[in-house]
Motif scaffolding. Structure first.
Motif, PDB file in Angstrom:
ATOM      1  N   PHE A 195      38.160  20.928  13.214  1.00 21.89           N
ATOM      2  CA  PHE A 195      36.856  20.373  12.847  1.00 21.89           C
ATOM      3  C   PHE A 195      37.001  19.102  12.009  1.00 21.89           C
ATOM      4  O   PHE A 195      36.154  18.225  12.059  1.00 21.89           O
ATOM      5  CB  PHE A 195      36.028  21.401  12.077  1.00 21.89           C
ATOM      6  N   LEU A 196      38.068  19.027  11.236  1.00 27.37           N
ATOM      7  CA  LEU A 196      38.258  17.854  10.383  1.00 27.37           C
ATOM      8  C   LEU A 196      38.959  16.708  11.118  1.00 27.37           C
ATOM      9  O   LEU A 196      39.251  15.681  10.537  1.00 27.37           O
ATOM     10  CB  LEU A 196      39.066  18.236   9.134  1.00 27.37           C
ATOM     11  N   GLY A 197      39.273  16.936  12.403  1.00 26.23           N
ATOM     12  CA  GLY A 197      39.919  15.877  13.177  1.00 26.23           C
ATOM     13  C   GLY A 197      41.428  15.877  13.035  1.00 26.23           C
ATOM     14  O   GLY A 197      42.088  14.888  13.374  1.00 26.23           O
ATOM     15  N   GLY A 198      42.000  16.975  12.535  1.00 26.50           N
ATOM     16  CA  GLY A 198      43.450  17.058  12.371  1.00 26.50           C
ATOM     17  C   GLY A 198      44.150  17.391  13.682  1.00 26.50           C
ATOM     18  O   GLY A 198      43.510  17.691  14.700  1.00 26.50           O
ATOM     19  N   ALA A 199      45.479  17.353  13.647  1.00 28.96           N
ATOM     20  CA  ALA A 199      46.273  17.552  14.865  1.00 28.96           C
ATOM     21  C   ALA A 199      47.017  18.882  14.861  1.00 28.96           C
ATOM     22  O   ALA A 199      47.796  19.160  15.762  1.00 28.96           O
ATOM     23  CB  ALA A 199      47.271  16.408  15.002  1.00 28.96           C
ATOM     24  N   HIS A 200      46.765  19.715  13.842  1.00 29.11           N
ATOM     25  CA  HIS A 200      47.570  20.928  13.687  1.00 29.11           C
ATOM     26  C   HIS A 200      46.826  22.156  14.193  1.00 29.11           C
ATOM     27  O   HIS A 200      46.509  23.070  13.445  1.00 29.11           O
ATOM     28  CB  HIS A 200      47.957  21.112  12.224  1.00 29.11           C
ATOM     29  N   ASN A 201      46.498  22.134  15.487  1.00 30.59           N
ATOM     30  CA  ASN A 201      45.752  23.267  16.048  1.00 30.59           C
ATOM     31  C   ASN A 201      46.179  23.443  17.498  1.00 30.59           C
ATOM     32  O   ASN A 201      46.740  22.536  18.113  1.00 30.59           O
ATOM     33  CB  ASN A 201      44.252  23.017  15.932  1.00 30.59           C
ATOM     34  N   PHE A 202      45.894  24.625  18.038  1.00 34.18           N
ATOM     35  CA  PHE A 202      46.316  24.950  19.393  1.00 34.18           C
ATOM     36  C   PHE A 202      45.088  25.251  20.256  1.00 34.18           C
ATOM     37  O   PHE A 202      43.970  25.403  19.741  1.00 34.18           O
ATOM     38  CB  PHE A 202      47.275  26.150  19.368  1.00 34.18           C
ATOM     39  N   GLU A 203      45.317  25.389  21.575  1.00 33.60           N
ATOM     40  CA  GLU A 203      44.223  25.591  22.517  1.00 33.60           C
ATOM     41  C   GLU A 203      43.310  26.750  22.093  1.00 33.60           C
ATOM     42  O   GLU A 203      42.084  26.642  22.123  1.00 33.60           O
ATOM     43  CB  GLU A 203      44.823  25.839  23.918  1.00 33.60           C
ATOM     44  N   ILE A 204      43.921  27.838  21.658  1.00 25.26           N
ATOM     45  CA  ILE A 204      43.141  29.026  21.284  1.00 25.26           C
ATOM     46  C   ILE A 204      42.190  28.722  20.114  1.00 25.26           C
ATOM     47  O   ILE A 204      41.065  29.211  20.046  1.00 25.26           O
ATOM     48  CB  ILE A 204      44.091  30.205  20.946  1.00 25.26           C
ATOM     49  N   ASP A 205      42.666  27.846  19.205  1.00 26.58           N
ATOM     50  CA  ASP A 205      41.831  27.448  18.057  1.00 26.58           C
ATOM     51  C   ASP A 205      40.707  26.525  18.512  1.00 26.58           C
ATOM     52  O   ASP A 205      39.562  26.653  18.084  1.00 26.58           O
ATOM     53  CB  ASP A 205      42.680  26.725  17.010  1.00 26.58           C
ATOM     54  N   ARG A 206      41.061  25.601  19.408  1.00 28.64           N
ATOM     55  CA  ARG A 206      40.067  24.624  19.873  1.00 28.64           C
ATOM     56  C   ARG A 206      38.953  25.319  20.656  1.00 28.64           C
ATOM     57  O   ARG A 206      37.786  24.964  20.537  1.00 28.64           O
ATOM     58  CB  ARG A 206      40.756  23.547  20.727  1.00 28.64           C
ATOM     59  N   GLN A 207      39.345  26.325  21.447  1.00 31.26           N
ATOM     60  CA  GLN A 207      38.323  27.051  22.217  1.00 31.26           C
ATOM     61  C   GLN A 207      37.305  27.708  21.291  1.00 31.26           C
ATOM     62  O   GLN A 207      36.099  27.601  21.484  1.00 31.26           O
ATOM     63  CB  GLN A 207      38.977  28.141  23.077  1.00 31.26           C
ATOM     64  N   LEU A 208      37.812  28.372  20.262  1.00 31.28           N
ATOM     65  CA  LEU A 208      36.902  29.045  19.327  1.00 31.28           C
ATOM     66  C   LEU A 208      36.073  28.005  18.576  1.00 31.28           C
ATOM     67  O   LEU A 208      34.865  28.168  18.391  1.00 31.28           O
ATOM     68  CB  LEU A 208      37.681  29.927  18.339  1.00 31.28           C
ATOM     69  N   ALA A 209      36.731  26.907  18.168  1.00 37.08           N
ATOM     70  CA  ALA A 209      36.016  25.858  17.430  1.00 37.08           C
ATOM     71  C   ALA A 209      34.872  25.316  18.276  1.00 37.08           C
ATOM     72  O   ALA A 209      33.750  25.148  17.789  1.00 37.08           O
ATOM     73  CB  ALA A 209      36.985  24.738  17.050  1.00 37.08           C
ATOM     74  N   GLU A 210      35.135  25.065  19.563  1.00 34.68           N
ATOM     75  CA  GLU A 210      34.097  24.517  20.449  1.00 34.68           C
ATOM     76  C   GLU A 210      32.954  25.515  20.617  1.00 34.68           C
ATOM     77  O   GLU A 210      31.790  25.139  20.668  1.00 34.68           O
ATOM     78  CB  GLU A 210      34.683  24.149  21.817  1.00 34.68           C
ATOM     79  N   GLN A 248      28.619  32.864  11.947  1.00 35.98           N
ATOM     80  CA  GLN A 248      29.442  33.591  10.983  1.00 35.98           C
ATOM     81  C   GLN A 248      30.065  34.820  11.638  1.00 35.98           C
ATOM     82  O   GLN A 248      31.213  35.165  11.404  1.00 35.98           O
ATOM     83  CB  GLN A 248      28.590  33.984   9.784  1.00 35.98           C
ATOM     84  N   ARG A 249      29.300  35.437  12.546  1.00 43.92           N
ATOM     85  CA  ARG A 249      29.818  36.632  13.228  1.00 43.92           C
ATOM     86  C   ARG A 249      31.027  36.280  14.089  1.00 43.92           C
ATOM     87  O   ARG A 249      31.944  37.068  14.241  1.00 43.92           O
ATOM     88  CB  ARG A 249      28.718  37.268  14.078  1.00 43.92           C
ATOM     89  N   LEU A 250      31.039  35.051  14.627  1.00 41.22           N
ATOM     90  CA  LEU A 250      32.183  34.621  15.444  1.00 41.22           C
ATOM     91  C   LEU A 250      33.458  34.509  14.614  1.00 41.22           C
ATOM     92  O   LEU A 250      34.557  34.627  15.133  1.00 41.22           O
ATOM     93  CB  LEU A 250      31.902  33.251  16.066  1.00 41.22           C
ATOM     94  N   SER A 251      33.294  34.267  13.333  1.00 39.69           N
ATOM     95  CA  SER A 251      34.484  34.107  12.480  1.00 39.69           C
ATOM     96  C   SER A 251      35.297  35.394  12.455  1.00 39.69           C
ATOM     97  O   SER A 251      36.471  35.391  12.122  1.00 39.69           O
ATOM     98  CB  SER A 251      34.104  33.693  11.057  1.00 39.69           C
ATOM     99  N   ALA A 252      34.684  36.489  12.864  1.00 40.16           N
ATOM    100  CA  ALA A 252      35.422  37.754  12.906  1.00 40.16           C
ATOM    101  C   ALA A 252      36.564  37.680  13.904  1.00 40.16           C
ATOM    102  O   ALA A 252      37.484  38.487  13.862  1.00 40.16           O
ATOM    103  CB  ALA A 252      34.479  38.889  13.265  1.00 40.16           C
ATOM    104  N   ARG A 253      36.518  36.674  14.789  1.00 37.84           N
ATOM    105  CA  ARG A 253      37.589  36.556  15.786  1.00 37.84           C
ATOM    106  C   ARG A 253      38.816  35.842  15.234  1.00 37.84           C
ATOM    107  O   ARG A 253      39.848  35.810  15.869  1.00 37.84           O
ATOM    108  CB  ARG A 253      37.061  35.820  17.011  1.00 37.84           C
ATOM    109  N   THR A 254      38.693  35.219  14.093  1.00 39.93           N
ATOM    110  CA  THR A 254      39.893  34.663  13.465  1.00 39.93           C
ATOM    111  C   THR A 254      40.480  35.774  12.600  1.00 39.93           C
ATOM    112  O   THR A 254      39.899  36.843  12.468  1.00 39.93           O
ATOM    113  CB  THR A 254      39.572  33.420  12.600  1.00 39.93           C
TER     114      THR A 254
END
Ligand SMILES: C[S@@+](CC[C@H](N)C(=O)[O-])C[C@H]1O[C@@H](n2cnc3c(N)ncnc32)[C@H](O)[C@@H]1O
Length: 272
Positions: A25-40, A205-211
């Motif tokens: 979300f902050l525009g950093g480069a330290h994330n993977f596909e699984i993180d990006r999918q949830l973020a989107e 907020q409920r989605l955050s349960a997936r992290t």
């Protein structure tokens, strides 16, 4: 699985991590596909969210500057996240090249990247630890030898206490951290809230349960209670954007839309 460079092999890349979602979300480069999918997915439900995270980061930057102006030159940043632009040590060491910062995070990716970024910076340290075990954080921080707990310290808890469920007694954790600090120390907290929030925010907020870490939204009164008997600085515990904005024009027309309260308190020596 082949791990990307610099990433410890024990990291579970099959689950999204809160730190890496935040980095995305902050525009950093330290994330993977699984993180990006949830973020989107989260972002599609709450278009505000990237702005919310930036607002959180901006609150932290303003608070650190206020602490520096108050003479604080050492910081314990718990839940520090993946290093992105405008890290605490950058803000602090720009104002005071001798400022010391110890970063603490539970996330091994955040810790690995922090170590990489801070290699060669002798006035900073990184600890992988869980806020739910504050005694261990204090022990490890003392072992590093960077912070002097007999002098005023800045304790930073930006966007992290809401990852501690009520069952883990966040109030007691805060009391332990406050008890370790010398008079003149300052405590910075930002924390997500359900107060004044639309339903879409509460659904996200409920989605955050997936992290790995679920968020507990709390009331203004609960969040204010985390400062204990320390003196809360003006303007109090408020929606983050309203906390000493650099300019009135920086404040959003709906500052409550960021869904988090922020505040700063000082430990004044008890009289007598
Ligand atoms: C939303 S980020 C905040 C980052 C940074 N403090 C900021 O305000 O820009 C929350 C961070 O808290 C970390 N975290 C979550 N639960 C934690 C825990 N129990 N102990 C330590 N860190 C934790 C996550 O790994 C993540 O890096």
């Amino acid at each position: 699985m082949q791990m990307p460079d610099g990433i410890p092999a024990e990291i579970d890349l099959s689950r999204p991590s809160a730190a890496r979602v935040y980095d995305y979300f902050l525009g950093g480069a330290h994330n993977f596909e699984i993180d990006r999918q949830l973020a989107e997915q989260i972002a599609s439900m709450t278009p505000n969210l990237a702005a919310t995270m930036r607002a959180g980061r901006e609150f932290l930057r303003r608070a650190v500057r206020v602490l520096l102006d108050a003479g604080i030159d050492q910081f314990l940043d718990i839940g520090s996240g993946i290093p992105t632009v405008g890290n605490v040590h950058e803000v602090a060491q720009t104002a005071n090249p001798k400022a010391r910062v110890v970063y603490v995070d539970i996330d091994p990716v955040a810790v690995a990247h922090s170590r990489e970024l801070l290699a060669g910076n002798d006035l900073t340290g990184v600890i992988q630890a869980d806020l739910r075990d504050p005694e261990r954080i204090l022990t490890e921080a003392r072992k590093l030898g960077l912070l002097d707990f007999d002098r005023p310290l800045g304790i930073l808890l930006a966007g992290v206490v809401h990852f501690v469920p009520d069952a883990d007694r966040p109030g007691d954790i805060l009391a332990t951290l406050r008890a370790a600090a010398a008079p003149g120390s300052h405590l910075v907290i930002s924390h997500s809230t359900y107060e004044d929030q639309p339903q879409e925010m509460l659904d996200a907020q409920r989605l955050s349960a997936r992290t790995d870490t679920e968020i507990t939204l709390r009331s203004w009164a609960e969040i204010t209670g985390y400062f204990g008997d320390w003196t809360i600085l003006e303007p109090g515990v408020v929606h983050m954007e309203l906390w000493r904005p650099d300019s009135p024009s920086d404040v959003d027309a709906n500052p409550e839309r960021f869904g988090a309260f922020g505040g700063v308190a000082r430990y004044d020596q008890p009289a007598g």
